[in-house]
Design a protein around this motif. Structure first.
Motif, PDB file in Angstrom:
ATOM      1  N   VAL A 253       0.849  -1.187   0.000  1.00  0.00           N
ATOM      2  CA  VAL A 253       0.000   0.000   0.000  1.00  0.00           C
ATOM      3  C   VAL A 253       0.882   1.233   0.000  1.00  0.00           C
ATOM      4  CG1 VAL A 253      -0.216   0.017   2.539  1.00  0.00           C
ATOM      5  CG2 VAL A 253      -1.926   1.215   1.124  1.00  0.00           C
ATOM      6  N   ASN A 254       0.589   2.179  -0.875  1.00  0.00           N
ATOM      7  CA  ASN A 254       1.302   3.448  -0.858  1.00  0.00           C
ATOM      8  C   ASN A 254       0.881   4.261   0.361  1.00  0.00           C
ATOM      9  OD1 ASN A 254       3.038   3.798  -3.246  1.00  0.00           O
ATOM     10  ND2 ASN A 254       1.164   3.469  -4.405  1.00  0.00           N
ATOM     11  N   GLY A 255       1.833   4.969   0.975  1.00  0.00           N
ATOM     12  CA  GLY A 255       1.510   5.901   2.050  1.00  0.00           C
ATOM     13  C   GLY A 255       1.039   5.229   3.319  1.00  0.00           C
ATOM     14  N   GLY A 256       1.910   4.470   3.957  1.00  0.00           N
ATOM     15  CA  GLY A 256       1.523   3.701   5.138  1.00  0.00           C
ATOM     16  C   GLY A 256       1.285   4.503   6.393  1.00  0.00           C
ATOM     17  N   SER A 257       1.564   5.801   6.368  1.00  0.00           N
ATOM     18  CA  SER A 257       1.284   6.628   7.547  1.00  0.00           C
ATOM     19  C   SER A 257       0.001   7.430   7.375  1.00  0.00           C
ATOM     20  CB  SER A 257       2.446   7.581   7.828  1.00  0.00           C
ATOM     21  OG  SER A 257       2.568   8.551   6.794  1.00  0.00           O
ATOM     22  N   GLY A 258      -0.645   7.322   6.207  1.00  0.00           N
ATOM     23  CA  GLY A 258      -1.860   8.090   5.939  1.00  0.00           C
ATOM     24  C   GLY A 258      -3.080   7.499   6.611  1.00  0.00           C
TER      25      GLY A 258
ATOM     26  N   SER B 231       9.191  10.525   4.951  1.00  0.00           N
ATOM     27  CA  SER B 231      10.089  11.113   5.934  1.00  0.00           C
ATOM     28  C   SER B 231      10.567  10.010   6.862  1.00  0.00           C
ATOM     29  CB  SER B 231       9.385  12.205   6.755  1.00  0.00           C
ATOM     30  OG  SER B 231       8.436  11.636   7.651  1.00  0.00           O
ATOM     31  N   ASP B 232      11.659  10.274   7.577  1.00  0.00           N
ATOM     32  CA  ASP B 232      12.193   9.276   8.507  1.00  0.00           C
ATOM     33  C   ASP B 232      11.198   8.981   9.626  1.00  0.00           C
ATOM     34  OD1 ASP B 232      14.482   9.203   6.992  1.00  0.00           O
ATOM     35  OD2 ASP B 232      15.628  10.534   8.316  1.00  0.00           O
ATOM     36  N   ASP B 233      10.536  10.018  10.124  1.00  0.00           N
ATOM     37  CA  ASP B 233       9.558   9.820  11.196  1.00  0.00           C
ATOM     38  C   ASP B 233       8.397   8.951  10.726  1.00  0.00           C
ATOM     39  OD1 ASP B 233      11.075  11.355  12.885  1.00  0.00           O
ATOM     40  OD2 ASP B 233       9.818  13.154  12.728  1.00  0.00           O
ATOM     41  N   LYS B 234       7.900   9.218   9.523  1.00  0.00           N
ATOM     42  CA  LYS B 234       6.774   8.435   9.002  1.00  0.00           C
ATOM     43  C   LYS B 234       7.204   6.998   8.717  1.00  0.00           C
ATOM     44  CE  LYS B 234       4.119  12.317   7.162  1.00  0.00           C
ATOM     45  NZ  LYS B 234       3.536  12.975   5.967  1.00  0.00           N
ATOM     46  N   ALA B 235       8.432   6.823   8.240  1.00  0.00           N
ATOM     47  CA  ALA B 235       8.933   5.474   7.992  1.00  0.00           C
ATOM     48  C   ALA B 235       9.030   4.687   9.293  1.00  0.00           C
ATOM     49  CB  ALA B 235      10.295   5.536   7.305  1.00  0.00           C
ATOM     50  N   GLU B 236       9.516   5.329  10.348  1.00  0.00           N
ATOM     51  CA  GLU B 236       9.619   4.668  11.643  1.00  0.00           C
ATOM     52  C   GLU B 236       8.240   4.309  12.174  1.00  0.00           C
ATOM     53  OE1 GLU B 236      10.857   2.707  14.757  1.00  0.00           O
ATOM     54  OE2 GLU B 236      12.147   3.423  13.130  1.00  0.00           O
TER      55      GLU B 236
ATOM     56  N   LYS C 120      -0.785  18.626  -0.526  1.00  0.00           N
ATOM     57  CA  LYS C 120       0.407  17.873  -0.125  1.00  0.00           C
ATOM     58  C   LYS C 120       1.424  18.752   0.584  1.00  0.00           C
ATOM     59  CE  LYS C 120      -1.234  14.238  -2.262  1.00  0.00           C
ATOM     60  NZ  LYS C 120      -1.817  13.112  -1.513  1.00  0.00           N
ATOM     61  N   SER C 121       0.906  19.730   1.350  1.00  0.00           N
ATOM     62  CA  SER C 121       1.801  20.681   2.015  1.00  0.00           C
ATOM     63  C   SER C 121       1.814  20.519   3.529  1.00  0.00           C
ATOM     64  CB  SER C 121       1.361  22.118   1.674  1.00  0.00           C
ATOM     65  OG  SER C 121       0.042  22.361   2.130  1.00  0.00           O
ATOM     66  N   SER C 122       1.171  19.470   4.031  1.00  0.00           N
ATOM     67  CA  SER C 122       1.073  19.289   5.474  1.00  0.00           C
ATOM     68  C   SER C 122       1.904  18.108   5.933  1.00  0.00           C
ATOM     69  CB  SER C 122      -0.396  19.061   5.884  1.00  0.00           C
ATOM     70  OG  SER C 122      -0.480  18.677   7.237  1.00  0.00           O
ATOM     71  N   PRO C 123       2.685  18.271   7.011  1.00  0.00           N
ATOM     72  CA  PRO C 123       3.441  17.155   7.574  1.00  0.00           C
ATOM     73  C   PRO C 123       2.610  16.294   8.514  1.00  0.00           C
ATOM     74  CG  PRO C 123       3.916  19.134   8.821  1.00  0.00           C
ATOM     75  CD  PRO C 123       2.958  19.535   7.729  1.00  0.00           C
ATOM     76  N   LEU C 124       1.318  16.594   8.609  1.00  0.00           N
ATOM     77  CA  LEU C 124       0.442  15.942   9.563  1.00  0.00           C
ATOM     78  C   LEU C 124       0.428  14.432   9.371  1.00  0.00           C
ATOM     79  CD1 LEU C 124      -1.606  16.768  11.819  1.00  0.00           C
ATOM     80  CD2 LEU C 124      -3.384  16.646  10.061  1.00  0.00           C
TER      81      LEU C 124
END
Length: 332
Positions: A150-155, A178-183, A320-324
């Motif tokens: 699945v694309n975008g696993g933190s969404g 991002s590293d945080d989202k990957a973690e 696509k401008s939010s780090p949320l």
């Protein structure tokens, strides 16, 4: 009651917050004291007019709700006053929305909140977990041991898809920016997390697939899906779920598609019947109850800030401008 509502389509600023008459439950309906609601991309599309749906002249925005039953209408035997419930599928097909202190919903669209699960969690999980459940359990029938991408696993959808697929016994591949989202993706069970900012992402993915086998189920969340890239990565009799890209017209490499017995699956959550959604909700409740499913919450706001919540959602989804990371949840 206080509510966030619109009287005409437009930007987030068209959302008003003020007094509306208290609703009353009719036959088969339940009156809920709202404790939490969540924002979804479809909420912003309906508000803006991008998706044309019938709606009341004074339209309360929102699909998701969690709270306490205050009153039940005639014919309702699944719930009684004092029960805690969650639900979605409101605010569409002419039904009134949920961003209000009191919500009336058909009992068929409501489910009990498991003991130990907060209303915030239930609201944050509502639409996205029903969507994912319909895709994985009903449409694609994901099996234990299969490889799932699945694309975008933190969404919103992606995070629920990662957790649900993992709970179903799949090997899970996802992407993050991002590293945080990957973690975070690794922390919820992803076996492989790819950084889509890296130029060699496809090489990393191919190396993993050569060693572990190709993808059985691909869940596409991108607004511009690239099927020419996807199809060669699929295992024989693999399935591709499409649930994004309303205006996209991707190229389909027909030869490798049909010679490998592949299937394309398209579905929209709001087409599912109440019985289909109930069957999925029962599975979701088991995952919520045992902690296998925890929706991420990235922003908490009061109900009075519904317009700001819609601005934040559009910044995340459209611009696509939010780090949320995670869902936007509002409390009544």
């Amino acid at each position: 009651m206080q509510a966030a509502f619109i009287t005409e389509s437009g930007p987030p600023e068209c959302i008003q917050f003020g007094e509306l008459p208290d609703p009353s439950p009719g036959s088969g309906e339940v009156l809920i004291k709202t404790e939490a609601v969540a924002v979804n991309p479809i909420d912003t599309y309906i508000r803006s007019g991008a998706i044309a749906m019938p709606r009341p002249d004074t339209y309360v925005v929102g699909c998701d709700v969690a709270g306490e039953v205050l009153e039940v209408g005639s014919g309702v035997d699944r719930f009684q006053p004092g029960d805690r419930v969650w639900g979605t599928n409101q605010g569409i097909h002419g039904r009134q929305g949920t961003f209000s202190e009191k919500v009336v919903a058909g009992a068929e669209w409501l489910y009990p909140i498991p003991n130990g699960v907060s209303s915030e969690t239930a609201a944050a999980a509502a639409l996205v977990s029903i969507t994912v459940g319909l895709g994985l359990y009903q449409h694609a029938k994901l099996q234990s041991g299969e490889t799932f991408f699945v694309n975008g696993g933190s969404g919103g959808v992606g995070s629920i898809a990662v957790q649900t697929a993992k709970a179903m016994g799949a090997k899970v591949i996802t992407t993050a920016g991002s590293d945080d989202k990957a973690e975070y993706c690794r922390s919820i069970g992803a076996d492989l997390v790819l950084d889509y900012r890296q130029a060699d992402m496809d090489e990393q993915l191919n190396a993993y697939l050569e060693e572990n086998g190709k993808i059985d189920l691909w869940w596409e969340t991108l607004r511009e899906p690239n099927l020419e890239r996807t199809i060669p990565l699929m295992e024989k009799r693999g399935r591709v779920i499409l649930m994004a890209g309303r205006d996209a017209k991707p190229v389909l490499p027909l030869g490798p598609f049909y010679t490998n017995d592949l299937s394309l699956i398209g579905f929209a959550m709001f087409n599912a019947t109440s019985a289909e959604q109930l069957a999925v909700a029962e599975k979701i409740n088991k995952l919520l109850a045992n902690g296998a499913l925890v929706p991420p919450i990235g922003l908490r706001l009061p109900l009075s800030e519904a317009a700001e919540a819609h601005r934040q959602q559009e910044a995340k989804t459209l611009e696509k401008s939010s780090p949320l990371l995670g869902k936007i949840v509002l409390s009544a």
